[in-house]
Design a protein around this motif. Structure first.
Motif, short mmCIF file in Angstrom:
data_model
loop_
_atom_site.label_atom_id
_atom_site.label_comp_id
_atom_site.label_asym_id
_atom_site.label_seq_id
_atom_site.Cartn_x
_atom_site.Cartn_y
_atom_site.Cartn_z
N GLY A 9 -7.12 17.77 -26.76
CA GLY A 9 -7.30 16.34 -27.07
C GLY A 9 -8.55 15.74 -28.17
O GLY A 9 -8.22 14.98 -28.63
N ILE A 10 -9.60 16.63 -27.98
CA ILE A 10 -10.59 16.27 -28.97
C ILE A 10 -10.13 16.43 -30.26
O ILE A 10 -10.12 15.71 -31.32
CB ILE A 10 -11.68 17.19 -28.85
N TYR A 11 -9.42 17.70 -30.64
CA TYR A 11 -8.56 17.72 -31.93
C TYR A 11 -7.62 16.89 -32.19
O TYR A 11 -7.50 16.35 -33.48
CB TYR A 11 -8.15 19.22 -32.07
N ASN A 12 -6.94 16.20 -31.38
CA ASN A 12 -5.90 15.47 -31.48
C ASN A 12 -6.39 13.99 -31.71
O ASN A 12 -6.08 13.35 -32.75
CB ASN A 12 -5.18 15.20 -29.86
N LYS A 13 -7.63 13.77 -31.29
CA LYS A 13 -8.32 12.67 -31.59
C LYS A 13 -8.75 12.54 -33.04
O LYS A 13 -8.90 11.45 -33.97
CB LYS A 13 -9.49 12.29 -30.68
N ALA A 14 -9.44 13.94 -33.33
CA ALA A 14 -10.08 14.00 -34.77
C ALA A 14 -9.20 13.97 -35.77
O ALA A 14 -9.50 13.75 -36.91
CB ALA A 14 -10.86 15.13 -34.64
N ASN A 15 -7.92 14.18 -35.69
CA ASN A 15 -6.75 14.65 -36.89
C ASN A 15 -6.04 13.25 -37.00
O ASN A 15 -5.11 13.24 -37.48
CB ASN A 15 -6.00 15.81 -36.58
N THR A 16 -6.57 12.41 -36.15
CA THR A 16 -5.93 10.85 -36.58
C THR A 16 -6.42 10.38 -37.93
O THR A 16 -7.29 10.84 -38.59
CB THR A 16 -6.26 9.65 -35.77
N ASN A 57 2.17 13.30 -30.26
CA ASN A 57 1.31 14.23 -31.06
C ASN A 57 0.42 15.33 -30.45
O ASN A 57 -0.53 15.24 -30.24
CB ASN A 57 0.05 13.20 -31.86
N TRP A 58 1.58 16.38 -30.41
CA TRP A 58 0.71 17.74 -30.09
C TRP A 58 -0.25 18.19 -30.92
O TRP A 58 0.22 18.29 -32.01
CB TRP A 58 1.85 18.48 -29.67
N TYR A 59 -0.98 19.11 -30.49
CA TYR A 59 -1.69 19.76 -31.45
C TYR A 59 -1.02 20.94 -31.70
O TYR A 59 -0.04 21.27 -30.62
CB TYR A 59 -3.23 19.75 -30.97
N SER A 60 -1.49 21.94 -32.58
CA SER A 60 -0.80 23.26 -32.71
C SER A 60 -1.12 24.01 -31.47
O SER A 60 -0.39 25.11 -31.40
CB SER A 60 -1.18 24.03 -34.08
N THR A 61 -2.09 23.86 -30.74
CA THR A 61 -2.32 24.81 -29.77
C THR A 61 -2.18 23.97 -28.25
O THR A 61 -2.64 24.34 -27.53
CB THR A 61 -3.90 25.38 -29.67
N GLY A 62 -1.44 23.08 -28.53
CA GLY A 62 -0.86 22.62 -27.29
C GLY A 62 -1.07 20.80 -27.07
O GLY A 62 -1.58 20.25 -27.85
N ILE A 63 -0.67 20.43 -25.90
CA ILE A 63 -0.68 18.99 -25.65
C ILE A 63 -2.15 18.61 -25.34
O ILE A 63 -3.18 19.56 -25.00
CB ILE A 63 0.16 18.53 -24.60
N GLY A 64 -2.68 17.52 -26.08
CA GLY A 64 -4.07 17.17 -25.66
C GLY A 64 -4.53 15.88 -24.92
O GLY A 64 -3.32 14.95 -24.75
N THR A 65 -5.35 15.75 -24.27
CA THR A 65 -5.58 14.59 -23.75
C THR A 65 -6.86 14.01 -24.01
O THR A 65 -7.69 14.89 -24.17
CB THR A 65 -5.41 14.76 -22.01
N VAL A 66 -7.13 12.61 -24.08
CA VAL A 66 -8.27 12.09 -24.42
C VAL A 66 -8.51 11.01 -23.41
O VAL A 66 -7.92 10.47 -22.84
CB VAL A 66 -8.43 11.52 -25.78
N VAL A 67 -10.00 10.91 -23.22
CA VAL A 67 -10.53 9.87 -22.30
C VAL A 67 -10.09 8.43 -22.78
O VAL A 67 -10.08 8.13 -23.85
CB VAL A 67 -11.87 9.91 -22.03
N ASN A 68 -9.70 7.64 -21.75
CA ASN A 68 -9.10 6.37 -21.84
C ASN A 68 -9.91 5.45 -22.00
O ASN A 68 -9.76 4.08 -22.84
CB ASN A 68 -7.99 6.10 -20.83
N ASN A 69 -10.94 5.13 -20.86
CA ASN A 69 -11.88 4.09 -20.67
C ASN A 69 -13.15 4.48 -19.88
O ASN A 69 -13.14 5.68 -19.45
CB ASN A 69 -11.12 2.94 -19.74
N TYR A 70 -14.06 3.62 -20.04
CA TYR A 70 -15.20 3.80 -19.50
C TYR A 70 -15.01 3.42 -17.96
O TYR A 70 -15.06 2.29 -17.85
CB TYR A 70 -16.54 3.44 -20.17
N GLY A 71 -14.83 4.22 -17.08
CA GLY A 71 -14.65 3.77 -15.64
C GLY A 71 -15.84 3.13 -14.96
O GLY A 71 -16.73 3.96 -14.75
#
Lengths: 496, 1134
Positions: free
Chosen positions: A49-56, B792-806
């Motif tokens: 996810g970090i790379y995913n966010k950075a490659n935007t 938008n998958w990265y070449s090494t797999g699916i990614g997940t990012v933090v959505n909000n400050y809970g």
């Protein structure tokens, strides 16, 4: 009646204690932090996810690679200004579009850093979920990425170490919190960077890229004696060069030490990459192949680290580097000047294949084709390599090495420079000169090599040298140019 | 003892069989309860007998016939010896028996469907007493109308035995002793007691009981006598609401009580598919600051909505909007804390409690209701130019002036004569009338009910079409319901199942504004009568064209926009009297709703006209969405009603559990071959980078409450409520929230010194306060969540990012209410005056807090924001005339509310920058230039209009003069000078009207008014001052504009083509008087209905929004016109 009340009370207490759990509803289309970090896969996804966010587009997918820093380094001509960078190249830091882009960089990088921090906050607590080398990889990459992004923030928004080591730098965020992290001085940030990177380097000692079996090559080549980058059964451990691998950490350390003017350590780290012999020079055949699908314009095998950006292909082709003068391009004079057409440049394969001469009714110019994909086939096989945003190149390690060696061993320093030049088909050897001459040559080489890769601006800033304009005019060095203003939200809401 | 069967043995065997069958049937019902509703009441348990000089034997036969009960008696019982008069109508069996046997010295026992008749033991004593029995005759008449009242129950107070009923002519004949008190009771009338003195015929006048439902308050969990309640609530009956507006329940509640405020939506007009936004006693929510910029005239936030409780379970506003008004028994609007606190975290914005009609016992009854609703568009606010005038205006506006337009004069001349040829040729299209129609909607509703006291059933069905005034738009409903009640002595059981299907279709004609701006000299069709797609093309300076598309062309394509939902609600409740005064009630309701949403845009639509050739296969679009919602709401409550000396207690304790799951998915497909293929299967594929979306939301609520209502000698009243709510939406640290209220009251009229006072018949003083909450936010805000980047998958797999400050500390919004009220009734309740004042202080409003971006988040949610609403309400009711033939009742109800923002978050301050930015962009670029936007400043009302103060047009040069913040004057508009320039909150708003009756005719009117507020007249800006002369404009465009030095005008320089931005010049006083309802009704005398085998027959005609007087001349209904409507109704009972 008393009985009823009693029964009621017992019921109530029972219900209250059990319903706290019942009220704890887990989201479904999103995943809660503790749930994500309860498995190894969750950590891997968080890293991806970090790379995913950075490659935007707002970060390394465009802006930090071939956007703002390149415009600031005078690497584009701005006649039609179809991409709205003209005011940026004039250092008009009040321009709306510039502010918007710069604020996105700031917010986006810190947004990625928070993702690193969340991984780091959980990784040691849940060490038990990891298998193999994954713990070291996850923690090492999170540490290294945090440093890598802070370093770019420092190089954009704070004065250089050379002129303002004690000046206010940027906040070095290491915690997941809603409270703003206090500002650190430039040297304070550099120390934090080195600490994080050295720790990452130790952890990543187990990186599979260091193993002899890991062979760097083109993904389209299926011969496993030539490339093993996609051999690992675990997707997470494939394509190490698309992520913060051990050598990428060395490369970043070399950059940071040089920024701190610690030439000895810069040399050690640069040499570690060079001497690993992991990254072969691109062959002339690949660089100059006639068939677009056999061509390597980006010098893929030389990338120590790059961002995987196939989702940008459409915009690169149709918007940012579109044919004609509405995209990012170079006027003929500028291209000829940068690549020294009149002296050594005529044979330089970078001159031939990074840019391409074109013309319209009114004038002739050079389109930047470094990122161009084969227009017939747009799939993975379009070119020899994936569409990448280069982050650290082998050649930069030679340049860092050369710069670190020059004060003590100018001959070897020049040898490093000439090695890159010959890999680019320039047979003229540079002869040893004085420091000023050396720095000028180095800057020229850096400009040729990293055109549209967003590194040159940082070099001018590090050396506090005037920026060389498109056709040679010098724009004097000044913190007014080198230090981008903080976003106004940061000033207002962070109390800066 | 010799027992004699009254009926032959063969028959009795049959009866046994029947009985067996019935037992089996009953078992089956009990087994199928909750899933199936069966009607099993083949015999009712009440009897109606009307015989004179008859014998007991005949009466017993009647009873047997009607109830199926058998009679046993021995030879000593003399059935034929004495004659008696029986006049009973729909009386429970036991009472009927008592009434018949009491005079005959007989008594009875009921043993398992058999009635055993015996002589009273001490027959001699009874005989002595019998001597003193008198036969009393008389007549009961209605005090108001002097009409006889049939069916009045007559009993003797001492033993409560029913002695008889009045006949068709109101006459009665009962036996009683001297000194007995006869009690006359009949529904709708006050109970009357008369002491027997002699046997002279008596005339008993019954007084009508004004609105029985008015005397109790239904809080949804409790029914409290209004006399002893300190809370503030308004109760309306279904019939009253139907009178106001038979088509729109929400509108009629708003008309009944102006504090239930429906937000005016000037864009959506009278679109039948637009559900209004409502607030009670002023707004208490701030936008959280993450949304887009909000237009003032299109505020559709749901955060202010009151809670809607239908028969004890919570429903959404849509359910109420689609509810059949004929099913409604009563609606209670709970306003202050004392009334709402029992709803805890949902109570802050008021609670609307709706009860539907429960089936009434008796013989099978059928009620049929038909309504014909005719609506027509109200275009009176649109005053556009006709073809000739438009040409004239175009010349005046120098549209064909080469110098001004910087175009070739030849081209402009050609254009002019081309258009002029149309005018001369007689083209004068009235575009406004093209998309609108006069529509007729039908509503049929049938209600069947009946049963005995023990088992009652009701079935209702409705079919309703609600076509809108724009062609093609409609909202049609089908609904059916089954309702049954099982009522044993200590146990009650009720199940209600309703099924509904709603189909909504939006008009294919698009936005109404597209028709308003069409030039009248454009023909709609070509010479062959086909709609042309491109009517005109204005050449621009760069030689490209601005096409004028014919909106009628797009309307006749196969595009559609429809959404349907089907809904099943089952509501099951059981009540058990566990001890004297104690009742335990459990209720469970389950709602399942599924929505589908389909929107198709034809590939021939004008929006694809300029698509490039490589996008040719991307024309046409289909959006398909589905959503499923499942709610359940259950509660268990215990009530305790007790009178101890002068003290009266009404206490309820309850536990309430709720769960809500919403699950939706949608996707869009593009690329359709032609206009004919409208099915999604014909699409080429997903839109570029389009992918299916899905959304899942779940939330839960757990609450427990105790509420006590206490009155002492009906003088001193106390109410107290405490509720603890737990919600999954709250932060992890704050799972439970306490809410409370307290109220005190004093019935001054019950005090000695005011008893029997001639002027004051009622005087009650009340005060209440409390803390209630609101949790209108999405369920996962309090947690830190991660979002997957599936596209938008990265070449090494699916990614997940933090959505909000809970924010784990997130809590609910708290509203502190204080309420004072007086209930005053004068002259025997003929004049009622009810003033109230209140203060509603809302704190911890959920808001976005902007963060330093270096934290990695731009904002997070925090409880920050305070708002105050202060106001007064006044209700007056006057029974001016009340005689046999005439009555006149006048009503008025006024509300004044003052809103003030006390504290807002930094995100809303930052929102101003966004608003400023959007206000600098033209509408064409997606901005809102010249349109006032919602802004929020501390100390101002949430509704305040912001702009730059203007001093008007400088006669010297025709430029507008503005006042800057520092007081200096300038010609340059600067957004930093934006200040509050107008407050749209009216000084008072309300409704008033009256009801006039002459014999069986009834005329009802209701006016709505507001005054003292201000508004920004956008029509003057957009359609006159900044009017684009290439399109049609408001007629007032000919009014003088500044032309030369010295002109004193309202409008700026005619040659200034710049866009006027928001300023105080266009602020106008906003006063309104609207004749909202006129209803004429007539109900047929029972004399005639009986001949038609009907119990009643009534005709009504209701006109809504008949005339409107406003101080502002402004175009209303921009996207959809407003409508006027007339409803004709017939109600028949069989």
């Amino acid at each position: 009646m008393n009985k009823i009340v009693l029964i009621g009370l017992i019921l109530c207490t029972g219900l209250f204690s059990s319903c706290k759990k019942w009220l704890d509803v887990q989201p479904e289309s999103e995943i809660a932090e503790p749930v994500l970090f309860s498995t190894e896969t969750g950590f891997m996804e968080a890293i991806n996810g970090i790379y995913n966010k950075a490659n935007t587009e707002g970060l390394y997918g465009k802006e930090l690679t071939f956007g703002t820093p390149e415009a600031l380094a005078q690497n584009y001509s701005m006649r039609d200004d179809g991409q709205d960078y003209r005011q940026t190249s004039l250092y008009n830091y009040q321009h709306t579009k510039f502010k918007e882009r710069k604020d996105t960089i700031w917010a986006g990088l810190y947004g990625s850093i928070v993702n690193c921090n969340l991984v780091l906050a959980n990784v040691d607590v849940r060490k038990d979920v990891f298998t193999g080398v994954n713990y070291e990889i996850v923690k090492g990459e999170a540490l290294a990425l945090r440093a890598y992004m802070h370093f770019d923030l420092l190089r954009l928004f704070a004065p250089s170490y050379l002129v303002g080591a004690t000046a206010q730098g940027i906040p070095y965020a290491t915690k997941y919190t809603k409270d703003a992290t206090p500002m650190s001085t430039v040297s304070g940030v550099v120390d934090s960077l080195i600490k994080d990177l050295e720790a990452a380097k130790k952890l990543l000692a187990v990186d599979p890229i260091r193993s002899a079996n890991y062979k760097v090559g083109y993904p389209t080549v299926k011969d496993t004696t030539k490339t093993t980058e996609e051999k690992s059964p675990l997707l997470f451990l494939q394509n190490r060069r698309h992520r913060m691998n051990y050598f990428a950490v060395c490369g970043t350390l070399a950059r940071v030490y040089l920024y701190k003017n610690d030439k000895a350590n810069a040399l050690i780290n640069a040499n570690e990459v060079i001497s690993s012999n992991k990254f072969p020079w691109t062959s002339k055949a690949d660089f100059e192949a006639f068939d677009e699908s056999k061509k390597d314009r980006i010098l893929y095998k030389e990338l120590v680290f790059g961002w995987y950006i196939p989702s940008m292909a459409k915009d690169i082709k149709e918007k940012w580097f579109q044919p004609g003068t509405s995209g990012l391009y170079l006027i003929t004079d500028a291209a000829d000047y940068i690549y020294e057409k009149l002296t050594a440049g005529a044979f330089d394969s970078r001159y031939k294949y990074f840019i391409s001469r074109s013309s319209n009714q009114s004038s002739a110019f050079y389109e930047i084709v470094k990122y161009r994909r084969n227009s017939i086939d747009e799939g993975v096989n379009a070119n020899l390599h994936y569409l990448m945003a280069p982050a650290i190149r082998l050649s930069e390690m030679y340049y860092i090495g050369a710069e670190a060696l020059f004060p003590t061993d100018p001959t070897r320093a020049y040898a490093y420079l000439n090695q890159v030049r010959s890999a680019r088909q320039i047979d003229d050897k540079l002869t040893v000169g004085n420091e000023e001459e050396f720095t000028k040559e180095l800057l020229k080489e850096m400009r040729k090599e990293t055109l549209a890769e967003g590194q040159l601006f940082y070099m001018y800033k590090r050396l506090n040298r005037g920026i060389v304009g498109q056709t040679g005019a010098i724009i004097p060095a000044s913190n007014k140019i080198f230090v981008l203003p903080l976003p106004s939200d940061e000033i207002v809401y962070g109390g800066r | 003892m010799k027992l004699t069967f009254l009926y032959n043995p063969v028959f009795s065997i049959q009866r046994v069989k029947c009985k067996l069958l019935r037992v089996m049937k009953l078992t089956a019902i009990l087994l199928l309860i909750g899933t199936l509703h069966l009607s099993a009441a083949s015999y009712s348990q009440s009897v109606s007998i009307s015989r004179k000089n008859t014998t007991l034997e005949t009466v017993f036969k009647d009873i047997k016939k009607q109830t199926g009960y058998l009679f046993f008696y021995n030879g000593k019982v003399n059935l034929t010896g004495q004659t008696l008069n029986v006049e009973l109508k729909n009386v429970p069996l036991e009472e009927a028996l008592k009434a018949c046997l009491a005079q005959q010295n007989l008594t009875y026992n009921i043993v398992d469907k058999t009635i055993v008749i015996r002589k009273l033991p001490s027959s001699s004593a009874m005989d002595d007493n019998a001597v003193r029995y008198l036969e009393i005759t008389g007549k009961v008449i209605d005090n108001d109308t002097d009409q006889p009242v049939p069916g009045v129950n007559i009993a003797i107070k001492s033993d409560k035995l029913l002695r008889g009923q009045t006949n068709q002519n109101g006459e009665f004949r009962v036996t009683a002793q001297v000194g007995d008190i006869l009690v006359f009771t009949y529904i709708g009338f006050k109970t009357k007691e008369v002491t027997v003195v002699d046997n002279k015929p008596m005339v008993v006048r019954l007084e009508t009981e004004v609105n029985t439902i008015d005397n109790v308050v239904v809080t949804g969990y409790q029914t409290i006598k209004k006399e002893s309640f300190t809370g503030n609530a308004i109760t309306m009956t279904g019939a009253e609401l139907k009178k106001m507006n038979p088509q729109n329940l929400l509108a009629s509640i708003g008309a009944y009580d102006p504090s239930f405020r429906l937000a005016q939506n000037n864009l959506a007009g009278s679109n039948p598919n637009r559900i209004p936004s409502i607030n009670v006693r002023g707004s208490s929510a701030l936008p959280s600051g993450d949304g887009e910029v909000l237009r003032r005239d299109n505020f559709t936030s749901g955060a202010n909505m009151p809670a809607f409780i239908l028969d004890g379970y919570e429903v959404n506003v849509q359910k109420v909007f689609d509810l059949d008004v004929n099913r409604i028994e009563s609606v209670t609007l709970l306003k202050d804390a004392a009334a709402t606190a029992i709803y805890g975290s949902r109570a802050a914005n008021g609670v609307l409690v709706i009860t539907t009609r429960a089936p009434k016992p008796g013989k099978l009854r059928v009620d049929y209701n038909y309504e014909l609703n005719v609506t027509g568009a109200d275009l009176s606010d649109y005053q556009v130019l006709d073809a000739k005038e438009k040409m004239e205006y175009e010349l005046l506006a120098l549209l064909y002036d080469g110098g001004k337009q910087q175009m070739s004069q030849d081209y402009l001349n050609e254009l002019y004569y081309h258009n002029y040829a149309n005018v001369v040729g007689g083209v004068n299209t009235y575009w406004l009338s093209q998309p609108v129609r006069t529509a007729a909607g039908n509503k049929h509703s049938v209600n069947v009910e009946g049963g005995s006291e023990v088992f009652r059933y009701g079935v209702d069905m409705r079919y309703q079409t609600r076509p809108g005034v724009m062609k093609g738009s409609s909202r049609d409903q089908f609904s059916g319901g089954m309702n049954f009640m099982y009522n044993l002595k200590k146990f009650q059981f009720r199940n209600e199942l309703t099924v509904m299907q709603m189909n909504a279709i939006e008009s294919p004609f698009g936005d109404f504004k597209n028709y308003v701006r069409m030039n009248p000299y454009y023909p709609m069709t070509d010479a062959n009568g086909r709609y042309v797609q491109i009517i005109d093309a204005w050449q621009k300076r760069d030689r490209s064209y601005d096409y004028v598309f014919n909106p009628l062309y797009d309307a006749q394509l196969s595009s559609f926009n429809k959404n349907d939902y089907s809904e099943i609600i089952d509501n099951l409740s059981a009540e058990l009297e566990i001890a004297k005064d104690f009742k335990l009630r459990a209720q469970m309701s389950l709602t399942s709703r599924s929505f589908t949403d389909d929107r198709f845009t034809s590939p021939n639509n004008s929006k694809y006209y300029e698509y490039a050739t490589d996008e040719i296969d991307e024309k046409g679009e289909y959006y398909s969405g589905q959503r499923k919602e499942t709610f359940w709401d259950g509660n268990i409550r215990m009530t305790w009603l007790k009178q101890l000396g002068g003290s009266f207690f009404n206490v309820v304790g309850l536990i309430n559990v709720q769960s809500e799951i919403k699950n939706g998915q949608d996707f869009t497909a593009i690329g359709f071959a032609n206009d004919r293929f409208t099915s999604i299967g014909f699409a080429k594929g997903y839109a570029e980078e389009g992918k299916p979306n899905s959304k899942f939301e779940q939330s839960r609520l757990f609450g427990s409450a105790i509420s006590a209502n206490y009155s002492f000698k009906n003088r001193y009243l106390v109410d107290a409520t405490f509720r603890m709510d737990g919600s999954s939406k709250f932060g992890v640290e704050n799972k439970f929230a306490p809410f409370w209220s307290a109220g005190i009251g004093w019935n001054v009229h019950s005090e000695e010194f005011l008893k029997d006072n001639r002027i004051i018949s009622q005087l009650r003083l009340k005060a209440s306060t409390g803390l209630t909450g609101s949790v209108e936010f999405s369920p996962y805000l309090s947690r830190t969540t991660y979002r997957y980047n599936t596209g938008n998958w990265y070449s090494t797999g699916i990614g997940t990012v933090v959505n909000n400050y809970g924010n784990q500390n997130l809590s609910w919004q708290k509203t502190r209410m204080v309420d004072f009220s007086i209930d005053l009734a004068l002259f025997k309740d003929k004049l009622k005056i009810e003033p109230r004042v209140y203060r509603k202080f809302t704190k911890d409003i959920l808001a976005n807090i902007t963060l330093a971006p270096s934290t990695g988040f731009l904002s997070y949610k925090e409880n920050l924001g305070d708002m105050e609403n202060k106001g007064a309400e006044l209700r007056i009711q006057l029974e001016a005339v009340s005689t046999k033939d005439y009555s006149l009742i006048l009503n008025a109800s006024f509300v004044s509310n003052r809103n003030k923002i006390l504290r807002i978050s930094n995100a809303l301050k930052k929102y101003e920058d966004l608003a400023n930015e959007q206000q600098s962009e033209t509408e064409a670029d997606g901005g809102y230039r010249g349109i006032p936007l919602l802004r929020y400043r501390e100390g101002q009302s949430i509704n305040t209009i912001y702009g730059v103060p203007s001093l008007g047009i400088d006669p010297e040069n025709g430029r507008e003069l503005y006042r800057k913040l520092d007081g200096t004057l300038t010609y340059d508009y600067d957004k930093r000078d934006i200040v509050p320039i107008g407050n749209p909150d009216p000084k008072a708003e309300g409704s008033f009207g009256g009801s006039f009756r002459y014999k069986r005719w009834n005329l009802f009117t209701n006016f709505r008014t507001y005054f003292g507020g201000e508004t920004y007249n956008l029509t003057l800006v957009q359609r006159i001052e900044n009017a684009d002369p290439r399109y049609n404009v408001d007629r007032r465009v000919f009014e003088s504009k500044w032309k030369q030095s010295g002109d004193h005008t309202f409008y700026k320089n005619i040659s200034d083509i710049g866009e006027t931005e928001v300023n105080s010049r266009f602020i106008q006083a906003d006063n309104l008087l609207n004749l909202e309802t006129v209803q004429l009704s007539f109900d047929l005398d029972q004399k005639y209905t009986r001949r038609l085998w009907m119990t009643n027959l009534a005709f009504t005609m209701t006109a809504n929004d008949v005339v409107r007087w406003s101080s502002i001349k402004e175009e209303r209904g921009i996207d959809y016109p407003f409508a006027r409507s007339i409803t004709f109704g017939i109600r028949a009972g069989f």
